[in-house]
Design a protein around this motif. Structure first.
Motif, PDB file in Angstrom:
ATOM      1  N   VAL A  34       0.733  -0.755   0.336  1.00  0.00           N
ATOM      2  CA  VAL A  34      -0.219   0.082  -0.485  1.00  0.00           C
ATOM      3  C   VAL A  34       1.230   1.322  -0.383  1.00  0.00           C
ATOM      4  O   VAL A  34       1.609   1.238   0.618  1.00  0.00           O
ATOM      5  CB  VAL A  34      -1.369  -0.197   1.940  1.00  0.00           C
ATOM      6  N   THR A  35       0.323   2.069  -0.625  1.00  0.00           N
ATOM      7  CA  THR A  35       1.149   3.644  -0.808  1.00  0.00           C
ATOM      8  C   THR A  35       0.032   4.452  -0.615  1.00  0.00           C
ATOM      9  O   THR A  35      -0.693   5.093  -1.394  1.00  0.00           O
ATOM     10  CB  THR A  35       2.294   4.032  -2.261  1.00  0.00           C
ATOM     11  N   VAL A  36       0.708   5.395   0.781  1.00  0.00           N
ATOM     12  CA  VAL A  36      -0.499   6.895   0.646  1.00  0.00           C
ATOM     13  C   VAL A  36       0.605   7.655   0.470  1.00  0.00           C
ATOM     14  O   VAL A  36       1.438   7.989   0.307  1.00  0.00           O
ATOM     15  CB  VAL A  36      -0.794   6.666   2.453  1.00  0.00           C
ATOM     16  N   ARG A  37      -0.417   8.983   0.388  1.00  0.00           N
ATOM     17  CA  ARG A  37       0.001  10.123  -0.462  1.00  0.00           C
ATOM     18  C   ARG A  37      -1.145  11.610  -0.084  1.00  0.00           C
ATOM     19  O   ARG A  37      -2.661  10.734  -0.600  1.00  0.00           O
ATOM     20  CB  ARG A  37       0.409  10.250  -1.714  1.00  0.00           C
ATOM     21  N   ALA A  38      -1.047  12.411   0.595  1.00  0.00           N
ATOM     22  CA  ALA A  38      -1.680  13.108   0.418  1.00  0.00           C
ATOM     23  C   ALA A  38      -2.805  12.904   1.903  1.00  0.00           C
ATOM     24  O   ALA A  38      -3.863  13.095   1.358  1.00  0.00           O
ATOM     25  CB  ALA A  38      -2.356  14.411  -0.211  1.00  0.00           C
ATOM     26  N   GLY A  39      -3.004  11.925   3.089  1.00  0.00           N
ATOM     27  CA  GLY A  39      -3.610  10.520   3.186  1.00  0.00           C
ATOM     28  C   GLY A  39      -5.455   9.923   1.958  1.00  0.00           C
ATOM     29  O   GLY A  39      -5.893   9.529   2.924  1.00  0.00           O
ATOM     30  N   GLU A  40      -4.632  10.096   1.351  1.00  0.00           N
ATOM     31  CA  GLU A  40      -5.734   9.214   0.300  1.00  0.00           C
ATOM     32  C   GLU A  40      -4.072   7.906  -0.084  1.00  0.00           C
ATOM     33  O   GLU A  40      -3.176   7.940  -0.371  1.00  0.00           O
ATOM     34  CB  GLU A  40      -6.496   9.478  -0.976  1.00  0.00           C
ATOM     35  N   VAL A  41      -5.044   7.005  -0.278  1.00  0.00           N
ATOM     36  CA  VAL A  41      -4.569   6.102  -0.791  1.00  0.00           C
ATOM     37  C   VAL A  41      -3.825   5.668  -2.581  1.00  0.00           C
ATOM     38  O   VAL A  41      -5.455   6.195  -3.734  1.00  0.00           O
ATOM     39  CB  VAL A  41      -5.290   4.255  -0.945  1.00  0.00           C
ATOM     40  N   ASP A  42      -2.979   5.921  -2.615  1.00  0.00           N
ATOM     41  CA  ASP A  42      -2.172   6.501  -3.799  1.00  0.00           C
ATOM     42  C   ASP A  42      -2.377   5.183  -5.038  1.00  0.00           C
ATOM     43  O   ASP A  42      -3.018   4.715  -6.170  1.00  0.00           O
ATOM     44  CB  ASP A  42      -1.124   6.635  -3.878  1.00  0.00           C
ATOM     45  N   SER A  43      -1.940   3.379  -4.188  1.00  0.00           N
ATOM     46  CA  SER A  43      -1.878   2.861  -4.758  1.00  0.00           C
ATOM     47  C   SER A  43      -2.275   1.205  -3.950  1.00  0.00           C
ATOM     48  O   SER A  43      -1.562   1.674  -2.524  1.00  0.00           O
ATOM     49  CB  SER A  43      -0.653   2.710  -5.830  1.00  0.00           C
ATOM     50  N   TYR A  44      -2.601   0.413  -4.715  1.00  0.00           N
ATOM     51  CA  TYR A  44      -2.554  -0.886  -3.672  1.00  0.00           C
ATOM     52  C   TYR A  44      -2.587  -2.055  -4.601  1.00  0.00           C
ATOM     53  O   TYR A  44      -2.679  -1.788  -5.138  1.00  0.00           O
ATOM     54  CB  TYR A  44      -3.714  -1.027  -2.847  1.00  0.00           C
ATOM     55  N   ARG A  45      -1.801  -2.607  -4.429  1.00  0.00           N
ATOM     56  CA  ARG A  45      -1.334  -4.406  -5.213  1.00  0.00           C
ATOM     57  C   ARG A  45      -0.983  -5.181  -4.292  1.00  0.00           C
ATOM     58  O   ARG A  45      -0.152  -5.146  -3.362  1.00  0.00           O
ATOM     59  CB  ARG A  45       0.935  -3.868  -5.665  1.00  0.00           C
ATOM     60  N   VAL A  46      -1.887  -6.578  -5.066  1.00  0.00           N
ATOM     61  CA  VAL A  46      -1.576  -7.699  -4.405  1.00  0.00           C
ATOM     62  C   VAL A  46      -0.475  -8.528  -5.491  1.00  0.00           C
ATOM     63  O   VAL A  46      -1.428  -8.446  -6.808  1.00  0.00           O
ATOM     64  CB  VAL A  46      -2.925  -8.158  -4.201  1.00  0.00           C
ATOM     65  N   ALA A  47       0.336  -9.049  -5.311  1.00  0.00           N
ATOM     66  CA  ALA A  47       0.959  -9.500  -6.478  1.00  0.00           C
ATOM     67  C   ALA A  47       1.261 -11.332  -6.199  1.00  0.00           C
ATOM     68  O   ALA A  47       1.985 -11.126  -4.711  1.00  0.00           O
ATOM     69  CB  ALA A  47       2.564  -8.882  -6.472  1.00  0.00           C
ATOM     70  N   GLU A  48       1.674 -12.066  -7.009  1.00  0.00           N
ATOM     71  CA  GLU A  48       2.097 -13.593  -6.793  1.00  0.00           C
ATOM     72  C   GLU A  48       2.383 -13.319  -8.275  1.00  0.00           C
ATOM     73  O   GLU A  48       1.751 -13.406  -9.245  1.00  0.00           O
ATOM     74  CB  GLU A  48       0.555 -14.309  -6.954  1.00  0.00           C
ATOM     75  N   THR A  49       3.817 -13.961  -8.488  1.00  0.00           N
ATOM     76  CA  THR A  49       4.656 -14.706  -9.049  1.00  0.00           C
ATOM     77  C   THR A  49       5.087 -15.968  -9.231  1.00  0.00           C
ATOM     78  O   THR A  49       5.037 -16.005  -7.531  1.00  0.00           O
ATOM     79  CB  THR A  49       5.853 -13.773  -9.909  1.00  0.00           C
ATOM     80  N   SER A  50       5.032 -16.977  -9.574  1.00  0.00           N
ATOM     81  CA  SER A  50       5.606 -17.769  -9.694  1.00  0.00           C
ATOM     82  C   SER A  50       6.220 -18.780 -11.288  1.00  0.00           C
ATOM     83  O   SER A  50       5.714 -18.477 -11.660  1.00  0.00           O
ATOM     84  CB  SER A  50       4.780 -18.702  -8.723  1.00  0.00           C
ATOM     85  N   GLY A  51       7.274 -19.789 -10.808  1.00  0.00           N
ATOM     86  CA  GLY A  51       7.628 -20.685 -11.498  1.00  0.00           C
ATOM     87  C   GLY A  51       8.335 -21.303 -11.015  1.00  0.00           C
ATOM     88  O   GLY A  51       8.838 -21.633 -10.133  1.00  0.00           O
ATOM     89  N   LEU A  52       8.876 -22.431 -12.329  1.00  0.00           N
ATOM     90  CA  LEU A  52       9.378 -23.653 -12.285  1.00  0.00           C
ATOM     91  C   LEU A  52      10.425 -23.800 -13.340  1.00  0.00           C
ATOM     92  O   LEU A  52      10.002 -23.954 -14.436  1.00  0.00           O
ATOM     93  CB  LEU A  52       8.549 -24.785 -11.635  1.00  0.00           C
ATOM     94  N   SER A  53      11.912 -24.187 -13.098  1.00  0.00           N
ATOM     95  CA  SER A  53      12.273 -24.716 -13.831  1.00  0.00           C
ATOM     96  C   SER A  53      13.009 -26.016 -13.465  1.00  0.00           C
ATOM     97  O   SER A  53      12.440 -26.421 -12.311  1.00  0.00           O
ATOM     98  CB  SER A  53      14.154 -24.152 -14.046  1.00  0.00           C
ATOM     99  N   GLU A  68       5.989 -21.388 -15.796  1.00  0.00           N
ATOM    100  CA  GLU A  68       5.182 -20.263 -14.835  1.00  0.00           C
ATOM    101  C   GLU A  68       2.912 -21.066 -14.275  1.00  0.00           C
ATOM    102  O   GLU A  68       3.048 -20.249 -13.721  1.00  0.00           O
ATOM    103  CB  GLU A  68       4.456 -19.255 -15.134  1.00  0.00           C
ATOM    104  N   GLN A  69       2.715 -22.177 -14.991  1.00  0.00           N
ATOM    105  CA  GLN A  69       2.143 -22.758 -14.840  1.00  0.00           C
ATOM    106  C   GLN A  69       2.071 -24.058 -14.058  1.00  0.00           C
ATOM    107  O   GLN A  69       2.553 -25.232 -14.619  1.00  0.00           O
ATOM    108  CB  GLN A  69       1.348 -23.376 -16.038  1.00  0.00           C
ATOM    109  N   LEU A  70       1.334 -23.887 -13.404  1.00  0.00           N
ATOM    110  CA  LEU A  70       1.649 -26.084 -12.337  1.00  0.00           C
ATOM    111  C   LEU A  70      -0.338 -26.463 -12.407  1.00  0.00           C
ATOM    112  O   LEU A  70      -0.818 -26.860 -11.791  1.00  0.00           O
ATOM    113  CB  LEU A  70       1.921 -26.037 -10.379  1.00  0.00           C
ATOM    114  N   GLU A  71       0.201 -26.834 -13.845  1.00  0.00           N
ATOM    115  CA  GLU A  71      -0.951 -27.313 -14.255  1.00  0.00           C
ATOM    116  C   GLU A  71      -0.825 -29.049 -15.012  1.00  0.00           C
ATOM    117  O   GLU A  71       0.555 -28.724 -15.778  1.00  0.00           O
ATOM    118  CB  GLU A  71      -1.798 -26.090 -14.933  1.00  0.00           C
ATOM    119  N   THR A  72      -1.257 -29.593 -15.256  1.00  0.00           N
ATOM    120  CA  THR A  72      -1.084 -31.159 -16.179  1.00  0.00           C
ATOM    121  C   THR A  72      -0.442 -30.971 -17.271  1.00  0.00           C
ATOM    122  O   THR A  72       0.618 -31.120 -16.935  1.00  0.00           O
ATOM    123  CB  THR A  72      -2.509 -31.732 -16.108  1.00  0.00           C
TER     124      THR A  72
END
Length: 447
Positions: A34-53, A68-72
């Protein structure tokens, strides 16, 4: 699909496909920021990354693939892709798989509930921090951003030789970046802090007070006369200079001739008060880890002991070439990254006296708090550096005024021999740390 389930199915189908050996390297990160600027939420980020070699030995040759996909469907893709490039890739150098170390350290690196910190709590904390720093000093004109975040990271390395290494880590952090000024000038600065298990343990009041001091104390800065003068590199500046030259301790760089330490193993390369350690087993610091990128058990290594160069950092490949054993310092930049060598938690052992007492011993000199242009202004091979910097003029054992528009120059190896005293203020905020260093003298170019 969960990673353990995916790994089991991949290895099972791989054997049916004709693979005789297989290995996976899986990494995943999840974060809320979360990033706040001037008393207001400037950004809200939810990130999820994964990968397999994936790498596997088929018909006597090693092949590689990633997803990057753990699928059949990804299982068939990995097996076919790796089999296809095994026929054309020359991978003799790293075709062996490691079966695992006899023992692994037992360390607490993960708090399951940290990522569950509610968005409302993160937003409230960021807003509180913003207001606290605005209230700290009337000369603070703007908070560019006030941030709060939680993050967790997971790594799994497993193969058909018996290796199965799994680790999770977590961290919560808060930071603030502010502007301060008068009618004639504007300066910027900030501060941050973190906790590895409890977001609420982070003290926004302390961050705000330190951020306010860092920025306001720059007001009124000017240059200083050029010359060779005593210098104190504050812990954050000293840490950044150490990080800029840390590659010289990599056996990979030594092997390629890119290190100034070639041929100096066993020699004295620093003052007797310098001991440099890579210790991934320290708890409650960001560099803590149980194993390296090859699955070798992590261990404490003393690179420089009272000035003497004891060892370089090795992975299994560099150790084999040098006729020694790995130090457990294999590294890779993500699941697709090429295997290399790096430190985990590199630090210079601190001294016993505070920064204030180091300053009190200097009649005339400079305290450097920030180094700029480290990428372009340092040469790890030669050790030479020339960097613009800011800090404070020291007169009669006390801070006299802020200084800017100066350049500090020297040689990293000579610096390690010219450290008069080390402070007790090492701050473990990253993977490379130094206490404040009082250096006999360095070249300052100013007015």
């Amino acid at each position: 699909m969960k990673i353990t389930q995916f790994q089991e199915r991949l290895f099972q189908q791989g054997r049916e496909y004709g693979y005789t050996d297989m290995e996976i390297y899986y990494s995943a990160s999840r974060s809320v920021a979360v990033t706040v600027r001037a008393g207001e939420v400037d950004s809200y980020r939810v990130a999820e990354t994964s990968g397999l070699s994936f790498r596997g030995l088929i018909r006597g040759r090693m092949g590689y693939a990633s997803t990057e996909q753990l699928e059949t469907d990804s299982i068939s893709f990995l097996l076919e892709e790796a089999a296809g490039n095994a026929a054309v890739l020359d991978t003799d150098d790293d075709s062996d798989l490691f079966g695992g170390s006899d023992q692994y350290p037992q360390l607490q690196t993960y708090t399951a509930g940290l990522l569950d910190t509610t968005p409302d709590k993160l937003i409230a904390a960021a807003k509180q921090l913003e207001q606290l720093v605005l209230d700290a000093d009337e000369r603070i004109t703007m908070v560019r951003q006030s941030s709060a975040s939680v993050r967790e990271h997971e790594v799994l390395i497993a193969n058909t030789r018996g290796l199965h290494c799994h680790q999770q880590d977590s961290v919560g952090s808060m930071s603030v970046y502010v502007l301060a000024g008068t009618e004639s000038e504007t300066v910027s600065g900030g501060w941050f802090d973190y906790d590895l298990s409890n977001f609420e343990a982070i003290d926004p009041q302390q961050i705000a007070e330190r951020a306010a001091y860092e920025v306001v104390s720059k007001l009124g800065a000017s240059s200083m006369p050029s010359g060779m003068v005593p210098v104190i590199l504050r812990e954050d500046a000293a840490s950044s200079l150490l990080a800029a030259h840390a590659s010289i301790f990599s056996a990979e760089q030594v092997e390629k001739g890119f290190s100034s330490l070639v041929g100096k193993l066993g020699e004295t390369i620093a003052g007797s008060n310098i001991t440099l350690v890579d210790d991934p087993l320290m708890e409650r610091v960001p560099g803590t880890t149980i194993f390296d990128a090859e699955g070798v058990a992590a261990s404490r290594n003393v690179l420089i002991e009272q000035g003497k160069l004891n060892t370089f950092l090795h992975n299994r490949k560099t150790a084999a070439k040098a006729g020694t054993t790995t130090t457990g310092n294999a590294a890779r930049g993500g699941y697709k990254g090429k295997l290399g060598v790096s430190y985990h938690n590199l630090y210079i052992e601190p001294g016993t006296r505070s920064l204030e007492k180091l300053i009190a011993d200097i009649d005339y000199g400079v305290l450097i708090t920030e180094l700029h242009g480290l990428h372009a202004g340092t040469n790890p091979t030669s050790g030479n550096f020339s960097l613009s910097c800011i800090g404070y003029l020291i007169e009669n054992g006390a801070i006299a005024r802020p200084v800017n528009q100066i350049t500090v120059s020297g040689n990293f190896h000579e610096l390690l021999n010219d450290v008069v005293e080390l402070g007790n203020d090492a701050r473990f905020t990253g993977s490379c740390t130094s206490p404040s260093l009082r250096v006999r003298e360095l070249s300052i170019s100013g007015s």
